[in-house]
Design a protein around this motif. Structure first.
Motif, PDB file in Angstrom:
ATOM      1  N   TYR A   1      -2.041 -13.441   1.716  1.00  0.00           N
ATOM      2  CA  TYR A   1      -2.844 -12.369   1.135  1.00  0.00           C
ATOM      3  C   TYR A   1      -2.067 -11.496   0.167  1.00  0.00           C
ATOM      4  CZ  TYR A   1      -0.312  -9.732   4.707  1.00  0.00           C
ATOM      5  OH  TYR A   1       0.672  -9.190   5.484  1.00  0.00           O
ATOM      6  N   VAL A   2      -0.760 -11.683   0.049  1.00  0.00           N
ATOM      7  CA  VAL A   2       0.069 -10.725  -0.678  1.00  0.00           C
ATOM      8  C   VAL A   2      -0.377 -10.561  -2.129  1.00  0.00           C
ATOM      9  CG1 VAL A   2       2.383 -10.315  -1.600  1.00  0.00           C
ATOM     10  CG2 VAL A   2       2.084 -10.913   0.807  1.00  0.00           C
ATOM     11  N   GLN A   3      -0.538 -11.655  -2.844  1.00  0.00           N
ATOM     12  CA  GLN A   3      -0.867 -11.542  -4.264  1.00  0.00           C
ATOM     13  C   GLN A   3      -2.218 -10.870  -4.477  1.00  0.00           C
ATOM     14  OE1 GLN A   3       1.789 -11.797  -5.711  1.00  0.00           O
ATOM     15  NE2 GLN A   3       2.096 -13.773  -6.719  1.00  0.00           N
ATOM     16  N   GLY A   4      -3.203 -11.262  -3.677  1.00  0.00           N
ATOM     17  CA  GLY A   4      -4.516 -10.639  -3.799  1.00  0.00           C
ATOM     18  C   GLY A   4      -4.483  -9.166  -3.463  1.00  0.00           C
ATOM     19  N   ALA A   5      -3.724  -8.818  -2.419  1.00  0.00           N
ATOM     20  CA  ALA A   5      -3.605  -7.410  -2.033  1.00  0.00           C
ATOM     21  C   ALA A   5      -2.921  -6.605  -3.124  1.00  0.00           C
ATOM     22  CB  ALA A   5      -2.831  -7.296  -0.722  1.00  0.00           C
ATOM     23  N   ASN A   6      -1.888  -7.178  -3.735  1.00  0.00           N
ATOM     24  CA  ASN A   6      -1.189  -6.467  -4.791  1.00  0.00           C
ATOM     25  C   ASN A   6      -2.108  -6.177  -5.972  1.00  0.00           C
ATOM     26  OD1 ASN A   6       1.126  -6.548  -3.280  1.00  0.00           O
ATOM     27  ND2 ASN A   6       2.121  -8.147  -4.463  1.00  0.00           N
ATOM     28  N   ALA A   7      -2.953  -7.141  -6.316  1.00  0.00           N
ATOM     29  CA  ALA A   7      -3.901  -6.933  -7.412  1.00  0.00           C
ATOM     30  C   ALA A   7      -4.863  -5.799  -7.084  1.00  0.00           C
ATOM     31  CB  ALA A   7      -4.661  -8.223  -7.688  1.00  0.00           C
TER      32      ALA A   7
ATOM     33  N   TRP B   1       0.825  -1.207   0.000  1.00  0.00           N
ATOM     34  CA  TRP B   1       0.000   0.000   0.000  1.00  0.00           C
ATOM     35  C   TRP B   1       0.863   1.262   0.000  1.00  0.00           C
ATOM     36  CZ3 TRP B   1      -4.802   0.014  -1.486  1.00  0.00           C
ATOM     37  CH2 TRP B   1      -5.557  -1.149  -1.352  1.00  0.00           C
ATOM     38  N   SER B   2       2.021   1.194   0.636  1.00  0.00           N
ATOM     39  CA  SER B   2       2.957   2.318   0.556  1.00  0.00           C
ATOM     40  C   SER B   2       3.443   2.495  -0.883  1.00  0.00           C
ATOM     41  CB  SER B   2       4.148   2.096   1.495  1.00  0.00           C
ATOM     42  OG  SER B   2       3.752   2.074   2.852  1.00  0.00           O
ATOM     43  N   HIS B   3       3.734   1.388  -1.540  1.00  0.00           N
ATOM     44  CA  HIS B   3       4.126   1.445  -2.962  1.00  0.00           C
ATOM     45  C   HIS B   3       2.996   2.069  -3.779  1.00  0.00           C
ATOM     46  CE1 HIS B   3       5.823   0.405  -6.801  1.00  0.00           C
ATOM     47  NE2 HIS B   3       4.924  -0.521  -7.048  1.00  0.00           N
ATOM     48  N   GLY B   4       1.770   1.689  -3.474  1.00  0.00           N
ATOM     49  CA  GLY B   4       0.632   2.251  -4.191  1.00  0.00           C
ATOM     50  C   GLY B   4       0.457   3.744  -3.979  1.00  0.00           C
TER      51      GLY B   4
END
Length: 209
Positions: free
Chosen positions: A54-60, A13-16
């Motif tokens: 959850y990482v992959q789903g969160a990244n999407a 989320w910081s990257h986002g």
């Protein structure tokens, strides 16, 4: 008055939020930005990425909401699930870069996240900070030495303590600070317009009846 940006380099989320932060800093060069690293993946949370299902789903979700890029090199890095996200190492790297160019701290924090999430580079690797420093026109040898120094570890711990002292419970958090006054401009995801509205409200003269 200044901005205080509390983030974790291993936080998607910081990257986002990177684009919003960059645009805000460009629009308000008069506002210094303190960059503070949080300790998202430390202690018992410093484990293989496969433990965080959850990482992959969160990244999407992050990519869809913010337009942030997650590069193929990053996907390859985490593909087998063995990669360990170590926020203490990342905080040392951010501290090393910040020490080399304090006035460019926000720009360099964004570059560190891009090194991981786009270029697929480990934030525990000295070579990563050498590359970021070179790209930013900084003294790569000095940044690499600073990353490996005891002072960087002390700076990382100080950042974690400062984040806790500010009451930050999630990343990213962007604060406006003016003397003893403070207000949250963003927690998690926020657009530039949303941040600007909150900043304007914070700086508006108070009205008394």
């Amino acid at each position: 008055m200044k901005l205080v940006y509390v983030f974790d380099a291993y936080c998607g989320w910081s990257h986002g939020f990177s684009a919003t932060l960059s645009d805000l800093a460009s629009r308000h060069p008069e506002l210094p930005v303190d960059v503070v690293s949080g300790g998202l993946f430390t202690g018992e949370r410093r484990v293989a990425i496969s433990r965080f299902g959850y990482v992959q789903g969160a990244n999407a979700e992050i990519a869809e909401l913010t337009g942030a890029e997650f590069g193929e090199a990053y996907e390859r890095l985490i593909a087998d699930g063995s990669f360990v996200m170590d926020s203490e190492a990342a905080a040392r790297g951010v501290a090393a870069l910040r020490g080399a160019a304090p006035e460019r701290a926000a720009e360099l924090a964004v570059a560190v996240q891009r090194a991981f999430y786009v270029d697929g580079l480990s934030l525990s690797d000295t070579a990563t900070y050498r590359k970021v420093a070179e790209s930013a026109g900084l003294d790569a040898d000095a940044v690499a030495a600073a990353f490996e120094s005891p002072e960087a570890r002390t700076a990382a711990e100080a950042d974690f303590a400062r984040a806790a002292g500010l009451g930050v419970e999630g990343y990213p958090t962007l604060l406006a600070v003016d003397g003893d006054r403070a207000a949250a401009l963003a927690r998690g995801s926020a657009t530039l317009d949303e941040v600007e509205r909150r900043l304007a409200a914070f700086t508006a003269p108070s009205r008394t009846s």
